[in-house]
Design a protein around this motif. Structure first.
Motif, mmCIF file in Angstrom:
data_model
loop_
_atom_site.group_PDB
_atom_site.id
_atom_site.type_symbol
_atom_site.label_atom_id
_atom_site.label_comp_id
_atom_site.label_asym_id
_atom_site.label_seq_id
_atom_site.Cartn_x
_atom_site.Cartn_y
_atom_site.Cartn_z
ATOM 1 N N ALA A 191 0.893 -1.155 0.000
ATOM 2 C CA ALA A 191 0.000 0.000 0.000
ATOM 3 C C ALA A 191 0.933 1.207 0.000
ATOM 4 N N HIS A 192 0.923 1.982 -1.062
ATOM 5 C CA HIS A 192 1.968 2.990 -1.281
ATOM 6 C C HIS A 192 1.673 4.332 -0.619
ATOM 7 N N ASP A 193 0.448 4.830 -0.753
ATOM 8 C CA ASP A 193 0.108 6.152 -0.235
ATOM 9 C C ASP A 193 -1.410 6.290 -0.214
ATOM 10 N N PRO A 194 -1.950 7.312 0.479
ATOM 11 C CA PRO A 194 -3.408 7.437 0.631
ATOM 12 C C PRO A 194 -4.173 7.608 -0.680
ATOM 13 N N LYS A 195 -3.511 8.087 -1.725
ATOM 14 C CA LYS A 195 -4.206 8.303 -2.995
ATOM 15 C C LYS A 195 -4.156 7.084 -3.913
ATOM 16 N N SER A 196 -3.431 6.071 -3.508
ATOM 17 C CA SER A 196 -3.265 4.876 -4.354
ATOM 18 C C SER A 196 -4.223 3.778 -3.919
ATOM 19 N N VAL A 197 -5.149 3.428 -4.806
ATOM 20 C CA VAL A 197 -6.093 2.334 -4.554
ATOM 21 C C VAL A 197 -5.735 1.189 -5.498
ATOM 22 N N VAL A 198 -5.259 0.097 -4.911
ATOM 23 C CA VAL A 198 -4.817 -1.056 -5.684
ATOM 24 C C VAL A 198 -5.514 -2.302 -5.147
ATOM 25 N N ARG A 199 -5.939 -3.169 -6.043
ATOM 26 C CA ARG A 199 -6.587 -4.423 -5.661
ATOM 27 C C ARG A 199 -5.714 -5.601 -6.095
ATOM 28 N N TYR A 200 -5.551 -6.554 -5.177
ATOM 29 C CA TYR A 200 -4.794 -7.774 -5.441
ATOM 30 C C TYR A 200 -5.698 -8.970 -5.126
#
Length: 210
Positions: A191-200
């Motif tokens: 999880a990189h930063d608050p603005k980054s939404v990534v799904r795995y």
């Protein structure tokens, strides 16, 4: 011809997806889609991790999610992860790493997850060792990131196409700040930063001979 209701069709599709992952020859699932069983978030911002629709989702400040399910390190392997990013997002998939309470993981390697974030190193890059400046995937669409480690060679594929291939040079030494030296270890998600939404999701692995 009778058309299935949307909810039924969706349920069947999800069932098929899980079945396909379970029966993919030689691969073992590393997540169950509804819990963090086998995974341990870093002490740093564990609330950045959620589970939504069968996927691990990043929503918040920097944090890392480490696989600790088997307790046995991975050396040579094939790892497949289905990934989807929202625009401007950054993430990563680590291998040969180990649990770390906070900060960017020092051990192992990161394969980049980034299609449109400002960092020029894009999806599939072996971060800072074999980086590419083009995006091999698209935001808001699932892709499969396939990482293969055999001896001193790391191959990263996106949807079946080779993005980078890194061969560790003879005599390579571990770095001071980031080791980046092939050996063995576990996997981690970023999880990189608050603005980054990534799904795995649909994370599975196959061990290869040492």
């Amino acid at each position: 011809m009778r058309t299935l209701p949307f909810r039924v069709a969706l349920a069947l599709l999800l069932t098929y997806t899980v079945w396909a992952a379970d029966t993919e020859e030689g691969f073992t699932p590393l997540m169950d889609g509804h819990s963090f069983a086998g995974w341990k978030p870093s002490v740093e911002n564990p609330a950045s991790w959620k589970i939504e629709d069968g996927a691990f989702v990043t929503r918040g400040p920097r944090s890392h999610l480490f696989y600790e399910g088997e307790g046995q390190p991975y050396r040579n392997f094939e790892l497949k992860v289905e990934v989807m990013t929202e625009p401007g997002s950054n993430g990563g998939i680590y291998f040969h790493t180990r649990y770390q309470d906070s900060g960017w993981p020092k051990a192992g390697f990161e394969t980049q997850v980034n299609n449109t974030h400002s960092d020029w190193k894009k999806t599939g890059s072996v971060y800072d060792l074999a980086s590419v400046g083009f995006a091999a995937a698209e935001d808001n669409r699932w892709w499969t990131q396939h990482i293969i480690v055999e001896g001193k060679v790391v191959t990263v594929k996106v949807d079946g196409k080779i993005v980078v291939q890194y061969k560790e040079p003879a005599g390579a030494q571990a770095g001071k700040d980031f080791e980046r030296k092939l050996g063995s270890g576990t996997f981690a998600l970023q999880a990189h930063d608050p603005k980054s939404v990534v799904r795995y999701r649909n994370i599975r692995v196959k061990r290869l001979p040492d």
